[in-house]
Design an enzyme around this catalytic site. Structure first.
Site, PDB file in Angstrom:
ATOM      1  N   SER A 178       0.833  -1.196   0.000  1.00  0.00           N
ATOM      2  CA  SER A 178       0.000   0.000   0.000  1.00  0.00           C
ATOM      3  C   SER A 178       0.876   1.258   0.000  1.00  0.00           C
ATOM      4  O   SER A 178       1.779   1.391   0.817  1.00  0.00           O
ATOM      5  CB  SER A 178      -0.890  -0.032   1.243  1.00  0.00           C
ATOM      6  N   GLY A 179       0.578   2.144  -0.919  1.00  0.00           N
ATOM      7  CA  GLY A 179       1.327   3.393  -1.016  1.00  0.00           C
ATOM      8  C   GLY A 179       2.565   3.278  -1.877  1.00  0.00           C
ATOM      9  O   GLY A 179       3.357   4.217  -1.982  1.00  0.00           O
ATOM     10  N   THR A 183      -1.642   2.664  -8.092  1.00  0.00           N
ATOM     11  CA  THR A 183      -2.738   3.378  -8.745  1.00  0.00           C
ATOM     12  C   THR A 183      -2.203   4.480  -9.657  1.00  0.00           C
ATOM     13  O   THR A 183      -2.685   4.668 -10.778  1.00  0.00           O
ATOM     14  CB  THR A 183      -3.689   3.957  -7.676  1.00  0.00           C
ATOM     15  N   ASN A 230      -1.371   5.499   3.309  1.00  0.00           N
ATOM     16  CA  ASN A 230      -1.475   6.144   1.991  1.00  0.00           C
ATOM     17  C   ASN A 230      -2.682   7.074   1.992  1.00  0.00           C
ATOM     18  O   ASN A 230      -3.785   6.663   2.351  1.00  0.00           O
ATOM     19  CB  ASN A 230      -1.637   5.034   0.927  1.00  0.00           C
ATOM     20  N   SER A 233      -5.467   5.656  -0.631  1.00  0.00           N
ATOM     21  CA  SER A 233      -5.331   4.205  -0.705  1.00  0.00           C
ATOM     22  C   SER A 233      -6.556   3.574  -1.368  1.00  0.00           C
ATOM     23  O   SER A 233      -7.698   3.910  -1.047  1.00  0.00           O
ATOM     24  CB  SER A 233      -5.167   3.663   0.712  1.00  0.00           C
ATOM     25  N   SER A 234      -6.294   2.691  -2.301  1.00  0.00           N
ATOM     26  CA  SER A 234      -7.408   1.995  -2.972  1.00  0.00           C
ATOM     27  C   SER A 234      -7.993   1.022  -1.978  1.00  0.00           C
ATOM     28  O   SER A 234      -7.295   0.160  -1.465  1.00  0.00           O
ATOM     29  CB  SER A 234      -6.897   1.214  -4.188  1.00  0.00           C
ATOM     30  N   GLY A 461      -2.683  -2.962  -2.186  1.00  0.00           N
ATOM     31  CA  GLY A 461      -1.392  -3.578  -1.906  1.00  0.00           C
ATOM     32  C   GLY A 461      -1.391  -4.301  -0.579  1.00  0.00           C
ATOM     33  O   GLY A 461      -2.267  -4.095   0.274  1.00  0.00           O
ATOM     34  N   GLU A 463      -0.829  -5.072   3.040  1.00  0.00           N
ATOM     35  CA  GLU A 463      -0.787  -4.055   4.097  1.00  0.00           C
ATOM     36  C   GLU A 463      -0.767  -4.662   5.505  1.00  0.00           C
ATOM     37  O   GLU A 463      -1.344  -5.707   5.758  1.00  0.00           O
ATOM     38  CB  GLU A 463      -1.930  -3.047   3.949  1.00  0.00           C
TER      39      GLU A 463
HETATM   40  N1  LIG Z   1       4.906   8.179 -10.103  1.00  0.00           N
HETATM   41  C1  LIG Z   1       4.600   8.957  -9.083  1.00  0.00           C
HETATM   42  N2  LIG Z   1       4.883  10.261  -9.120  1.00  0.00           N
HETATM   43  C2  LIG Z   1       4.570  11.055  -8.087  1.00  0.00           C
HETATM   44  N3  LIG Z   1       3.956  10.639  -6.976  1.00  0.00           N
HETATM   45  C3  LIG Z   1       3.649   9.345  -6.881  1.00  0.00           C
HETATM   46  C4  LIG Z   1       3.929   8.426  -7.939  1.00  0.00           C
HETATM   47  N4  LIG Z   1       3.504   7.228  -7.564  1.00  0.00           N
HETATM   48  C5  LIG Z   1       2.953   7.378  -6.326  1.00  0.00           C
HETATM   49  N5  LIG Z   1       3.036   8.646  -5.930  1.00  0.00           N
HETATM   50  C6  LIG Z   1       2.551   9.192  -4.648  1.00  0.00           C
HETATM   51  O1  LIG Z   1       2.303   8.135  -3.791  1.00  0.00           O
HETATM   52  C7  LIG Z   1       0.964   8.122  -3.372  1.00  0.00           C
HETATM   53  C8  LIG Z   1       0.470   6.704  -3.231  1.00  0.00           C
HETATM   54  O2  LIG Z   1       0.435   6.088  -4.471  1.00  0.00           O
HETATM   55  P1  LIG Z   1      -0.742   5.125  -4.901  1.00  0.00           P
HETATM   56  O3  LIG Z   1      -2.019   5.601  -4.411  1.00  0.00           O
HETATM   57  O4  LIG Z   1      -0.579   4.888  -6.332  1.00  0.00           O
HETATM   58  O5  LIG Z   1      -0.349   3.831  -4.081  1.00  0.00           O
HETATM   59  P2  LIG Z   1      -0.976   2.396  -4.201  1.00  0.00           P
HETATM   60  O6  LIG Z   1       0.133   1.477  -4.467  1.00  0.00           O
HETATM   61  O7  LIG Z   1      -2.088   2.398  -5.160  1.00  0.00           O
HETATM   62  O8  LIG Z   1      -1.498   2.142  -2.756  1.00  0.00           O
HETATM   63  P3  LIG Z   1      -2.782   1.339  -2.260  1.00  0.00           P
HETATM   64  O9  LIG Z   1      -2.420  -0.090  -2.310  1.00  0.00           O
HETATM   65  O10 LIG Z   1      -2.941   1.818  -0.892  1.00  0.00           O
HETATM   66  O11 LIG Z   1      -3.881   1.713  -3.151  1.00  0.00           O
HETATM   67  C9  LIG Z   1       0.209   8.899  -4.429  1.00  0.00           C
HETATM   68  O12 LIG Z   1      -0.921   9.495  -3.871  1.00  0.00           O
HETATM   69  C10 LIG Z   1       1.252   9.922  -4.827  1.00  0.00           C
HETATM   70  O13 LIG Z   1       1.252  11.010  -3.955  1.00  0.00           O
HETATM   71 MG   LIG Z   2      -4.023   2.197  -5.093  1.00  0.00          MG
END
Ligand SMILES: Nc1ncnc2c1ncn2[C@@H]1O[C@H](COP(=O)(O)OP(=O)(O)OP(=O)(O)O)[C@@H](O)[C@H]1O
Ligand SMILES: [Mg+2]
Length: 1084
Positions: A178-179, A183, A230, A233-234, A461, A463
């Site tokens: 997660s994070g 996404t 996060n 977070s999805s 992800g 967690e």
């Molecule tokens: N390529 C990127 N460029 C800039 N910021 C990023 C990038 N990837 C992630 N982030 C930052 O990290 C944060 C978390 O990313 P994201 O929501 O994609 O995580 P995730 O893997 O989908 O987590 P979860 O499993 O909780 O959904 C985003 O809100 C953003 O602020």
């Molecule tokens: Mg996500």
């Protein structure tokens, strides 16, 4: 034999060509081919063809220059070594230290992406990077992986190319905790695909793309929340299929959503928030909107949003609310639907404010106002809402229905279950509504070709929280399954394939998490099974009882433990915690609430309440509310089993596609753009199996293909294999291609497949193929056009042959017909004059005219043959008259016998004939003429313009004017040569003008004797004179037939003679007038 020999030579030539082209010297290879082949030999077809193919290509310096310059430029763009190795495969040694060193160096230098072959390792930068713009997209478009620095765009392009080139379904699996940035990555991937497709800007494709992109914003609002790990977070799993047509343009898609963490609706951990949608509505909704929803714009007011009200977040709820509203509109949600969505959100918030109190035996709602608002918002009856909250309807065994009042605790449970279910169904409905907009419509595989798919998986992800509940259990199980898929496809299958194909291979060990997957999902023994069993058991089975059961059944499992099994471990509580050693780390789960969440109980009364809503949108979300109270339904599957089934289906779906992986790593827990937490990162690298991935990759091969498929694709790049090879097997043919390109050291030959180590070799082949294809197409077009032309020509020839035969037949048939019709004409009376001629075919028109003429002549000949010689002069004269008069004069005496010498004819001139005969004889003796051409009495105009009766005698030497009243005394004698022509009229009058060469013409009107006073004699004079002149003198004697006045000269002067009928006129006579004369005729 010579072909083989030539082939050998060509091999050297081609090899040297490859070498030459590497040295950027295209012309030298051309020269060497020319030198080798020589002019005398007939070229072998394939060689000839290749030569014809290769010459224009190789000899085009611009083509090669472009190719190589581009490649060099791209190489130059690649990062220098100060940024670390762009592919972990290039590490000097595959050790964790080196791996981490490289990962850290790249993170610090702002290089967040690194490859392991085709797998992208991505480290969350936690800052905006300037690497997603239009220019970057252009730089990656259509390029091979290694041509540019590592990027998500490169894998996206690879997945897209595989889909387009090979019509393969592909999927991009994004994993990480997660994070870690899953996404975000999925959004960049979708943006890239949207940017590179539909160059023609077709409206329907653009609209599909638009909906696909906009759907992210809506799904994130309703499915994401701030967690302690996060801010965005999805809280649901998302797998999106994008469908493409044969052109590679998106035609639609489908979103599968997985287990929404609905417990968040009613309860959030400390520091966390409910789903974004609630805060967006409360903070971003207009005053008017909130009022209509009976809401206040402060999340702290509502029980369900209170926890997150104060939480600091990077989310801008107000702005996001606007974006979601506009996205809903763009996607195609109607106003009523949008209103309904917010009414449901408001109802949920208000449900949180419903409080119960016990009043004696029964339970009451503290404040009715809230219930009324909920009823209004859900378009239901307030009493029914109250009833559903306080009672449940139960069917007794005898088919009776009773209402059972809730305890306060039951009422609270029911209210929360209702709020959660409302939100879950709302979310499910939004997804299905989006799906209905983007589903591929009117798809016809025959018409549109194979419908290929790229799937993008972005799931919650792995967690670990302080308190991990049922949801974390499900989420982590899902990540175990995906890790298992990765292991199967990347590590296990790969290695077993090398073994199967007989490739020398050093086995690489890796941790197989199948054992953990089994711990969770195995039938009878797995945790899900134990949970389900507990849920099914009648009676009061608590979470603790269930934990006991797990302890008993799983006590021996190496990945399962609990306080009871490890009494010394104080991080767990007795009767509360169990721990699973996941592939990504140990997670301690609190068993509290597991059973309720697994049962997912919702009183039937709420379902019926919603089904009976007057709001059609709400009704649509609750179809199961229509069941009667007494209807017995099958026990529904538990939440864990449903989730397991959906994840198994997802894995099956992914397994049949060509996978591309993005492995996301979270660099630190602080969301810091500069901190690289070595221990955390190393932990992730370890559990993701990245090091093993590098090892397998390094020892392995980037590409493999069945010999037959490989040959099919690249056979045009080698003269031995194009168009078909003559070798013993496809394997030999593939070897020929490989040898020709000098790739022997980069490949391995398996039993059925060719293995290519580096993508570069494949790229070279691809490039060569791409350059040859247009030429091949031209060649095929040429051949096909030639074939078509030959076919056309053959057809034309056949047509002409048929036409020729038919014409001949028509001609012959005409001959036969003519022959049969005219066979006996010699014996018929009219010599075939009455026989009708058959219509000739066009080709015989001239022939027909000639035969017609021939027959006429023959017929005439037959007729003439029968004429006695004595009649011949008359016949000749008549023929001459016919020709001379040309039908201009209707009456010309053809039907009677022409006597010629009428003055000597006793029947015509009974009184004077003897005198005339005497005179005529004397003249004959004297002037020596041979025959009388014509003689007759006439009225003649003399030189004093007076008309008198005279006799006219025309002989073959002279024309005489005689005085009939004085025994034919000669008045004038003119030599016949003096006469040059004759004029007459078209009427019945007998007027004649004999033109003379001295312009002193003779004007007369013939008079008839007693033979027949009305007979026409003009024709006779014309015929006799013309016949004499043309036949005897061989001189023309022109005859002019006038329709009006006659023109002549007298003593050199022009005169005109008209004809008039005058009553009382007894004989035809001339009278002088102004222009000359008028011939007056008797009236009858
Ligand atoms: N390529 C990127 N460029 C800039 N910021 C990023 C990038 N990837 C992630 N982030 C930052 O990290 C944060 C978390 O990313 P994201 O929501 O994609 O995580 P995730 O893997 O989908 O987590 P979860 O499993 O909780 O959904 C985003 O809100 C953003 O602020
Ligand atoms: Mg996500």
């Amino acid at each position: 034999m010579w072909a083989r020999g030539l082939g050998d030579r060509v091999t050297c030539c081609s090899l040297s060509t490859t070498a030459a082209s590497r040295k950027h010297n295209p012309t030298s290879c051309h020269a060497s081919i020319a030198a080798l082949t020589g002019p005398t030999r007939q070229p072998h077809f394939s060689f000839f063809f290749l030569e014809s193919l290769s010459l224009p290509l190789w000899s085009r310096p611009s083509f090669l220059a472009r190719c190589f310059c581009q490649r060099h430029e791209r190489m130059a763009e690649l990062e220098g070594l100060e940024f670390g190795k762009s592919d972990f495969v290039l590490l000097d040694e595959v050790t964790m230290e080196q791996f981490m060193e490289n990962l850290k160096l790249r993170f610090e230098k702002g290089r967040i992406y690194t490859y392991i072959g085709e797998v992208v390792v991505s480290v969350n930068p936690y800052r905006q990077m300037d690497i997603y713009g239009k220019e970057t997209i252009e730089a990656y478009r259509g390029r091979e992986l290694y041509e540019n620095p590592p990027h998500l765009y490169a894998v996206s392009d690879a997945a897209y190319k595989a889909m387009k080139r090979r019509a393969k379904d592909t999927c991009i699996v994004i994993s990480g905790e997660s994070g870690a940035g899953k996404t975000e990555a999925s959004k960049y991937i979708m943006q890239y695909i949207a940017a590179i497709t539909n160059p023609g800007q077709r409206a329907e494709v653009e609209s599909v793309k638009n909906v696909l992109l906009k759907s992210n914003c809506v799904l994130e609002a309703f499915g994401n929340a701030k967690t302690n790990r996060n801010d965005n977070s999805s809280r649901f799993g998302k797998y999106m299929d994008i469908n493409f047509n044969f052109n590679g343009d998106p035609t639609g898609g489908h979103i599968n959503n997985y287990l929404l963490e609905k417990s968040r609706v009613v309860h959030q951990q400390e520091g966390e928030r409910n789903f974004h949608s609630f805060y967006q509505l409360l903070r971003g909704g207009s005053e008017e909107m909130l009022q209509s929803l009976h809401l206040q714009g402060d999340p702290a007011v509502y029980a369900f949003t209170r926890e997150g009200a104060a939480a600091a977040t990077s989310n801008n709820d107000r702005q996001n609310h606007k974006a979601v509203m506009s996205a809903l509109d763009v996607i195609g949600f109607s106003n009523q639907e949008i209103t309904s969505i917010y009414q449901i959100l408001a109802s949920i918030l208000l449900l949180g404010s419903v409080q119960f109190e016990e009043e004696g035996e029964s339970v009451q709602i503290v404040e009715d106002g809230v219930v009324n608002h909920i009823a209004e918002l859900t378009a239901t009856d307030p009493d029914c809402v109250v009833k559903s909250l306080l009672y449940r309807t139960v069917a007794t065994g005898g088919g009776e229905v009773i209402e059972k009042g809730h305890t306060e605790q039951d009422a609270c449970f029911g209210r929360e279950a209702f709020a959660k279910a409302l939100y879950e169904r709302l979310f499910g409905w939004i997804v299905s509504r989006i799906n209905s907009v983007i589903e591929v419509k009117d798809y016809n595989p025959v018409l549109h070709g194979k419908n290929t798919v790229i799937g993008v998986l972005d799931i919650y992800g792995f967690e670990i929280f302080d308190n991990n509940s049922f949801e974390q259990f499900c989420i982590n199980y899902c990540n175990e399954k995906l890790q298992q898929l990765f292991i199967e496809l990347i590590l296990q299958q790969e290695q077993s394939e090398y073994q199967r194909e007989g490739i020398t291979w050093q086995h690489i060990d890796y941790f197989n998490n199948q054992i953990i997957v089994d711990l969770v999902e195995q039938p009878h023994k797995g945790i899900i099974s134990i949970l389900d069993e507990a849920c099914l058991t009648v009676g009061k089975v608590t979470d603790t009882v269930c934990l006991e059961s797990m302890n008993t059944k799983l006590g021996q499992h190496p990945h399962y433990t609990s306080r009871k099994l490890s009494p010394t471990d104080k991080t767990m509580d007795f009767q509360k915690h169990f721990r699973i050693r996941h592939y990504a780390g140990d997670v301690t789960y609190s068993v509290e609430g597991f059973l309720d969440k697994n049962k997912d109980l919702l009183f039937q009364d709420f379902k019926r309440l919603m089904y009976n809503s007057a709001n059609p949108v709400l009704k649509e979300m609750w179809p199961d509310g229509q069941l009667g109270i007494t209807e017995v339904t099958k026990r529904p599957l538990t939440a864990a089993t449903l989730f397991k089934n959906s994840i198994v289906a997802l894995v099956d779906k992914l397994a049949c596609k060509e996978p591309y992986y993005v492995r996301c790593i979270k660099p630190n827990e602080m969301k810091s753009p500069v901190l690289f937490d070595d221990a955390r990162c190393q932990h992730q690298v370890a559990y993701l199996g990245l090091l093993e991935n590098v090892m397998v990759r390094r020892a392995g091969f980037a590409y493999r293909q069945l010999y037959s498929r490989f040959l099919q694709r690249y056979k045009m790049t080698c003269e031995y294999t194009w168009p078909n090879h003559l070798m013993a097997s496809d394997r030999d043919a593939v070897e020929a291609i490989i040898t020709q390109h000098g790739f022997q050291d980069d490949v391995a030959f398996g039993h059925t497949k060719l293995f290519v180590r580096t993508p570069r070799s494949l790229f070279t082949l691809e490039q060569e193929r791409a350059a040859l294809i247009p030429i091949l197409v031209l060649f095929l077009q040429k051949i096909w056009r030639g074939a078509l032309a030959r076919l056309r020509c053959k057809r034309m020839r056949a047509i002409y042959t048929i036409m020729g035969c038919y014409k001949r037949y028509k001609v012959k048939a005409h001959f036969w017909e003519v022959e049969s019709r005219f066979a006996n004409v010699r014996t018929t009376a009219d010599y075939g004059k009455s026989v009708e001629w058959p219509a000739p075919p066009a080709a015989l028109t001239q022939f027909h005219q000639i035969t017609l003429m021939l027959h006429r002549r023959w017929w005439a000949r037959q007729v003439v043959k029968n004429i006695p010689p004595s009649d011949m002069p008359e016949v000749r004269a008549k023929v001459a008259a016919l020709t001379a008069l040309q039908g201009e004069r209707k009456h010309w005496g053809v039907g009677r016998a022409w006597e010629r010498d009428y003055l000597a004819n006793a029947r015509d001139s009974p009184q004077t004939s003897s005198d005339f005969i005497r005179v005529s004889k004397e003249l004959k003796n004297k002037d020596g003429f041979a025959q009388v051409v014509f003689s007759s009495l006439c009225r003649k105009v003399n030189r004093f313009n007076k008309s008198t009766d005279r006799a006219l005698l025309i002989t073959d030497k002279f024309v005489y004017k005689l005085e009939p009243k004085k025994q034919y005394k000669i008045l004038k004698k003119l030599p016949l040569e003096l006469f040059t022509g004759l004029s007459t009229t078209s009427g019945v009058d007998q007027m004649l003008v004999l033109h003379t060469s001295n312009k002193d013409d003779v004007l007369l009107c013939l008079q008839r004797g007693e033979l027949c006073p009305n007979q026409d004699r003009v024709g006779e004079v014309v015929g006799s004179l013309v016949d004499y002149f043309t036949r005897v003198k061989r001189k023309p004697f022109p005859v002019k037939v006038h329709r009006s006045a006659l023109q002549l000269h007298m003593r050199g002067k022009p005169k005109s003679v008209s004809v008039e009928t005058r009553p009382g006129q007894t004989i035809a006579d001339f009278k002088k007038n102004r222009d000359g004369f008028v011939l007056l005729l008797p009236a009858n």
